[in-house]
Design a protein around this motif. Structure first.
Motif, short mmCIF file in Angstrom:
data_model
loop_
_atom_site.label_atom_id
_atom_site.label_comp_id
_atom_site.label_asym_id
_atom_site.label_seq_id
_atom_site.Cartn_x
_atom_site.Cartn_y
_atom_site.Cartn_z
N PRO A 101 29.39 -24.22 -10.96
CA PRO A 101 28.44 -24.57 -9.91
C PRO A 101 28.87 -23.96 -8.58
O PRO A 101 30.03 -24.09 -8.20
CB PRO A 101 28.50 -26.10 -9.85
CG PRO A 101 29.21 -26.53 -11.08
CD PRO A 101 30.08 -25.40 -11.49
N SER A 102 27.92 -23.32 -7.91
CA SER A 102 28.25 -22.66 -6.65
C SER A 102 26.95 -22.36 -5.91
O SER A 102 25.98 -21.91 -6.53
CB SER A 102 28.99 -21.34 -6.92
OG SER A 102 28.94 -20.51 -5.79
N PRO A 103 26.94 -22.56 -4.57
CA PRO A 103 25.73 -22.17 -3.83
C PRO A 103 25.50 -20.67 -3.88
O PRO A 103 24.43 -20.19 -3.52
CB PRO A 103 26.01 -22.66 -2.40
CG PRO A 103 27.47 -22.91 -2.34
CD PRO A 103 27.97 -23.15 -3.71
N VAL A 149 26.23 -20.92 -11.09
CA VAL A 149 24.86 -21.45 -11.02
C VAL A 149 24.73 -22.36 -9.80
O VAL A 149 25.58 -23.22 -9.56
CB VAL A 149 24.50 -22.23 -12.30
CG1 VAL A 149 23.09 -22.80 -12.20
CG2 VAL A 149 24.59 -21.34 -13.53
N SER A 150 23.64 -22.18 -9.05
CA SER A 150 23.37 -22.98 -7.86
C SER A 150 22.24 -23.96 -8.14
O SER A 150 21.27 -23.64 -8.81
CB SER A 150 22.96 -22.06 -6.71
OG SER A 150 22.48 -22.83 -5.63
N LEU A 151 22.38 -25.15 -7.57
CA LEU A 151 21.31 -26.14 -7.69
C LEU A 151 20.16 -25.81 -6.74
O LEU A 151 19.02 -26.20 -6.98
CB LEU A 151 21.88 -27.51 -7.33
CG LEU A 151 21.47 -28.70 -8.18
CD1 LEU A 151 21.65 -28.43 -9.65
CD2 LEU A 151 22.25 -29.93 -7.76
N GLY A 152 20.43 -25.11 -5.68
CA GLY A 152 19.39 -24.78 -4.70
C GLY A 152 20.03 -24.26 -3.44
O GLY A 152 21.27 -24.19 -3.34
N TYR A 154 21.25 -24.97 -0.58
CA TYR A 154 21.91 -25.91 0.32
C TYR A 154 23.33 -26.07 -0.20
O TYR A 154 23.62 -25.66 -1.33
CB TYR A 154 21.19 -27.27 0.33
CG TYR A 154 20.79 -27.74 -1.02
CD1 TYR A 154 19.52 -27.51 -1.52
CD2 TYR A 154 21.71 -28.40 -1.85
CE1 TYR A 154 19.15 -27.91 -2.79
CE2 TYR A 154 21.35 -28.81 -3.11
CZ TYR A 154 20.07 -28.56 -3.57
OH TYR A 154 19.71 -28.96 -4.85
N VAL A 155 24.21 -26.65 0.61
CA VAL A 155 25.62 -26.71 0.23
C VAL A 155 26.06 -28.15 0.01
O VAL A 155 25.86 -29.02 0.87
CB VAL A 155 26.50 -26.04 1.31
CG1 VAL A 155 27.98 -26.11 0.93
CG2 VAL A 155 26.09 -24.57 1.49
N LEU A 156 26.62 -28.39 -1.15
CA LEU A 156 27.19 -29.70 -1.50
C LEU A 156 28.70 -29.66 -1.23
O LEU A 156 29.26 -28.59 -1.00
CB LEU A 156 26.94 -29.99 -2.98
CG LEU A 156 25.47 -29.96 -3.43
CD1 LEU A 156 25.37 -29.93 -4.94
CD2 LEU A 156 24.74 -31.17 -2.87
N GLY A 158 30.98 -30.21 -3.40
CA GLY A 158 31.69 -29.73 -4.58
C GLY A 158 30.72 -29.62 -5.74
O GLY A 158 29.52 -29.93 -5.59
N GLY A 159 31.24 -29.22 -6.89
CA GLY A 159 30.36 -28.97 -8.04
C GLY A 159 29.93 -30.21 -8.80
O GLY A 159 29.02 -30.15 -9.64
N ALA A 162 26.25 -31.30 -8.70
CA ALA A 162 25.46 -30.26 -9.37
C ALA A 162 25.61 -30.38 -10.89
O ALA A 162 24.64 -30.23 -11.63
CB ALA A 162 25.90 -28.88 -8.89
N1 ADE Z 1 28.50 -26.53 -4.85
C1 ADE Z 1 28.25 -26.60 -3.54
N2 ADE Z 1 26.97 -26.41 -3.28
C2 ADE Z 1 26.37 -26.20 -4.46
C3 ADE Z 1 25.04 -25.92 -4.86
N3 ADE Z 1 24.04 -25.82 -3.98
N4 ADE Z 1 24.79 -25.76 -6.16
C4 ADE Z 1 25.77 -25.83 -7.05
N5 ADE Z 1 27.04 -26.08 -6.75
C5 ADE Z 1 27.34 -26.27 -5.46
#
Ligand code: ADE
Length: 257
Positions: A101-103, A149-152, A154-156, A158-159, A162
């Motif tokens: 998971p990553s933006p 893979v990003s959820l959308g 925006y920034v969380l 951590g993973g 997500a």
């Molecule tokens: N980790 C931080 N932001 C995330 C995002 N938007 N989607 C998936 N993982 C994330």
């Protein structure tokens, strides 16, 4: 399906033991294991991060614990896929999928959820801080099919959050997880459009009436109305989705729903 998640906050993933996914685990449809990344450290402080090369704010996750954790997951998946191979559920030489998971990843969609729901095993690597040392992903590509893979957009923090969203979206597509499989057919995104509005009893509530057509018993009219509502709603809220959908039945008119 077997799912392994590696995280420094395994307790974050506890809700995945509840509700339909919890039942699927009890029924043996889904096997979920959550690993604590710190179990793969050997120093007194169980260190998983360090300062970034090149400078900058924040910390980066160190490669060594990740390699050990992912090796353990890979071994478990190889054994699992080996036994699947004997029952011809997987193709020889296929690599297990590792989702990171990553933006900065490709966007998670219902289409990707369907694709991943067909895998016998899935692994998720939850990054924290500024992310995982990039070499971990390069190294892991020799063993796994690695997919950031990003959820959308925006920034969380951590993973983990997500992963909860993705695991729920994927696991509910596995046959037997959702009690009534028909409920998967007419939901948002199943045909590329947003879902039509739904109503239940009473037919009149606080001066607001259920649309007459839904009380008519005329299945043809109801289906046509629902389709129109899907198209209107999609045009108003997510017009970009209409490019990929069959909009020929859209009768136009008011766009807001
Ligand atoms: N980790 C931080 N932001 C995330 C995002 N938007 N989607 C998936 N993982 C994330």
């Amino acid at each position: 399906m077997r799912i392994d998640v590696v995280s420094i906050f395994p307790e974050y993933l506890a809700p995945l033991r509840l509700s339909l996914l919890g039942r699927a685990q009890e029924d043996g449809i889904l096997e979920l294991e959550v690993h604590d990344l710190r179990e793969f450290t050997f120093d007194r402080h169980r260190t998983v991060d360090d300062t970034p090369y090149g400078g900058g704010a924040g910390m980066v996750m160190k490669p060594e614990p990740w390699a050990l954790a992912l090796e353990a997951v890979f071994t478990a998946h190889s054994e699992r896929r080996g036994s699947d191979r004997q029952t011809e559920r997987t193709t020889l030489g296929e690599r297990p999928v590792l989702i990171v998971p990553s933006p900065a990843g490709e966007v998670f969609t219902q289409a990707l959820a369907h694709e991943l729901a067909n895998e016998p095993t899935l692994a998720f690597a939850c990054g924290r801080y500024e992310g995982i040392d990039e070499r971990v992903l390069d190294w892991a590509r020799e063993r796994f099919e690695v997919r950031p893979v990003s959820l959308g957009d925006y920034v969380l923090n951590g993973g983990e959050v997500a992963v909860m969203a993705m695991v729920e979206a994927i696991a509910r597509l596995i046959p037997g997880v959702v009690g009534n499989p028909e409920s998967l057919v007419e939901e948002s995104h199943s045909d590329g459009l947003l879902e039509y509005p739904v109503y239940t009893k009473p037919s009149s509530w606080r001066g607001l009436d259920v649309p007459e057509v839904l009380l008519s018993g005329n299945h043809g009219r109801i289906a046509k109305w629902r389709r129109e509502q899907q198209l209107r709603r999609t045009a108003a809220r997510r017009p970009e989705l209409l490019d990929g959908a069959d909009a020929s039945q859209f009768s136009g008119g008011e766009r807001e729903v």
